[in-house]
Each structure stands twice: as structure tokens, then as C-alpha cells.
Motif scaffolding. Structure first.
Motif, PDB file in Angstrom:
ATOM      1  N   LYS A 166       9.122  -4.654  -3.887  1.00  0.00           N
ATOM      2  CA  LYS A 166       9.564  -5.736  -3.432  1.00  0.00           C
ATOM      3  C   LYS A 166      11.004  -6.242  -3.067  1.00  0.00           C
ATOM      4  O   LYS A 166      11.308  -6.810  -2.032  1.00  0.00           O
ATOM      5  N   GLU A 167      11.680  -5.692  -3.823  1.00  0.00           N
ATOM      6  CA  GLU A 167      13.153  -6.078  -3.832  1.00  0.00           C
ATOM      7  C   GLU A 167      13.634  -5.266  -2.603  1.00  0.00           C
ATOM      8  O   GLU A 167      14.647  -5.732  -1.813  1.00  0.00           O
ATOM      9  N   LEU A 168      13.287  -3.866  -2.259  1.00  0.00           N
ATOM     10  CA  LEU A 168      13.509  -3.462  -0.820  1.00  0.00           C
ATOM     11  C   LEU A 168      13.219  -4.069   0.367  1.00  0.00           C
ATOM     12  O   LEU A 168      13.865  -4.291   1.175  1.00  0.00           O
ATOM     13  N   CYS A 169      11.914  -4.819   0.205  1.00  0.00           N
ATOM     14  CA  CYS A 169      11.396  -5.408   1.300  1.00  0.00           C
ATOM     15  C   CYS A 169      12.161  -6.731   1.475  1.00  0.00           C
ATOM     16  O   CYS A 169      12.596  -7.001   2.704  1.00  0.00           O
ATOM     17  N   LEU A 170      12.581  -7.328   0.801  1.00  0.00           N
ATOM     18  CA  LEU A 170      13.362  -8.599   0.716  1.00  0.00           C
ATOM     19  C   LEU A 170      14.775  -8.057   1.242  1.00  0.00           C
ATOM     20  O   LEU A 170      15.328  -8.704   2.167  1.00  0.00           O
ATOM     21  N   GLU A 171      15.376  -6.885   0.600  1.00  0.00           N
ATOM     22  CA  GLU A 171      16.680  -6.529   1.191  1.00  0.00           C
ATOM     23  C   GLU A 171      16.598  -6.278   2.746  1.00  0.00           C
ATOM     24  O   GLU A 171      17.488  -6.598   3.354  1.00  0.00           O
ATOM     25  N   LYS A 172      15.587  -5.573   2.966  1.00  0.00           N
ATOM     26  CA  LYS A 172      15.313  -5.004   4.463  1.00  0.00           C
ATOM     27  C   LYS A 172      15.239  -6.177   5.326  1.00  0.00           C
ATOM     28  O   LYS A 172      15.648  -6.537   6.354  1.00  0.00           O
ATOM     29  N   ALA A 173      14.333  -7.220   4.898  1.00  0.00           N
ATOM     30  CA  ALA A 173      14.179  -8.332   5.762  1.00  0.00           C
ATOM     31  C   ALA A 173      15.260  -9.150   5.975  1.00  0.00           C
ATOM     32  O   ALA A 173      15.505  -9.815   6.898  1.00  0.00           O
ATOM     33  N   ALA A 174      16.234  -9.471   4.812  1.00  0.00           N
ATOM     34  CA  ALA A 174      17.571 -10.281   5.128  1.00  0.00           C
ATOM     35  C   ALA A 174      18.541  -9.302   5.922  1.00  0.00           C
ATOM     36  O   ALA A 174      19.120  -9.978   6.872  1.00  0.00           O
ATOM     37  N   GLU A 214       0.866  -1.190   0.032  1.00  0.00           N
ATOM     38  CA  GLU A 214      -0.114  -0.002   0.104  1.00  0.00           C
ATOM     39  C   GLU A 214       1.010   1.313   0.034  1.00  0.00           C
ATOM     40  O   GLU A 214       0.362   2.290  -0.543  1.00  0.00           O
ATOM     41  N   LEU A 215       2.076   1.200   0.530  1.00  0.00           N
ATOM     42  CA  LEU A 215       3.025   2.401   0.530  1.00  0.00           C
ATOM     43  C   LEU A 215       3.885   2.537  -0.702  1.00  0.00           C
ATOM     44  O   LEU A 215       4.742   3.291  -0.535  1.00  0.00           O
ATOM     45  N   GLU A 216       3.736   1.339  -1.653  1.00  0.00           N
ATOM     46  CA  GLU A 216       4.457   1.291  -2.782  1.00  0.00           C
ATOM     47  C   GLU A 216       5.789   1.076  -2.458  1.00  0.00           C
ATOM     48  O   GLU A 216       6.747   1.529  -3.162  1.00  0.00           O
ATOM     49  N   ILE A 217       6.234   0.224  -1.449  1.00  0.00           N
ATOM     50  CA  ILE A 217       7.561  -0.083  -1.026  1.00  0.00           C
ATOM     51  C   ILE A 217       7.701  -1.355  -2.063  1.00  0.00           C
ATOM     52  O   ILE A 217       7.235  -2.326  -2.155  1.00  0.00           O
TER      53      ILE A 217
END
Length: 123
Positions: free
Chosen positions: A107-115, A102-105
Motif C-alpha cells: 500500500k505504501e508503495l502505491c501511495l508513494e507512486k500515486a503522489a 493481486e501483485l502484492e504491491i
């Protein structure tokens, strides 16, 4: 073993419940291990014994501990609890991912931050 954060807005009994849940799920407190007595834990944490009793009652209702008449409370060691915790975690993660979309983040950034966060937790 248990540390209370008085700055936290969560009630003390909830903090105690969550801490014991993690200790049990992680296997730090093994099955059939005797829980600290209500009185000794209340003294150690300098809080009212009724607060400890309330936390123990919740843990018992959730299946984390079981009472033995005249002996105290013991860790149940139910493997299903660990699976239940994982399910709850993944539901929270799903909700966060929806918020990220919803915040238009990306997917790659989400995965990078999760890692990154996952590695942070290892140290």
C-alpha cells in the motif's frame, strides 16, 4: 486544440471524442462555446469529415454538445458530466488498486507512486 496520434491503436474518432471531452470537462471549452464546424476541423486535421461527424454524434449522445439548427454545435456545459468523469476515473483507480493487491504491491508503495505521478502531472 486537437492532435491526432496516428501511432495510437484507437480509432481517430475516439481520439477526437476523448480530446473534446477533456477540453469540456476541464472548462477550457466553456458552456455555449461554438464547436469548430465539421468541415473546418476535417480540413485542419486532414481527415474525412465523416470521422468528425461521427465524433460529434457521440459527443452529442453523451451530452457534451448540443446542435442548433443552421448554427452548428455548441458545448453543453453540463456539470453532471464532470461528476460522471470523476466516477469513471475512480472506478478505473479501484480496478488498478485491486490489480496492485493481486501483485502484492505494498500500500505504501502505491501511495508513494500515486503522489509522484500526481506531482508529475502538475508541471
Amino acid at each position: 486544440m486537437i492532435v491526432i496520434d496516428y501511432q495510437n491503436r484507437k480509432p481517430i474518432y475516439e481520439q477526437i471524442v476523448e480530446r473534446f471531452q477533456m477540453l469540456i470537462v476541464k472548462g477550457i471549452m466553456e458552456a455555449d462555446t461554438k464547436m469548430p464546424s465539421v468541415r473546418s476541423l476535417a480540413t485542419e486535421l486532414s481527415i474525412n469529415p465523416n470521422t468528425i461527424q461521427k465524433a460529434y454524434t457521440i459527443l452529442e449522445q453523451q451530452g457534451y454538445i448540443y446542435p442548433v439548427k443552421g448554427k452548428g454545435n455548441f458545448v453543453s456545459g453540463n456539470q453532471a458530466l464532470k461528476e460522471e468523469q470523476k466516477t469513471v476515473f475512480f472506478e478505473k483507480l479501484k480496478k488498478l488498486i485491486r490489480e496492485g493487491r493481486e501483485l502484492e504491491i505494498p500500500k505504501e508503495l502505491c501511495l508513494e507512486k500515486a503522489a509522484e505521478f500526481y506531482e508529475e502531472g502538475k508541471s
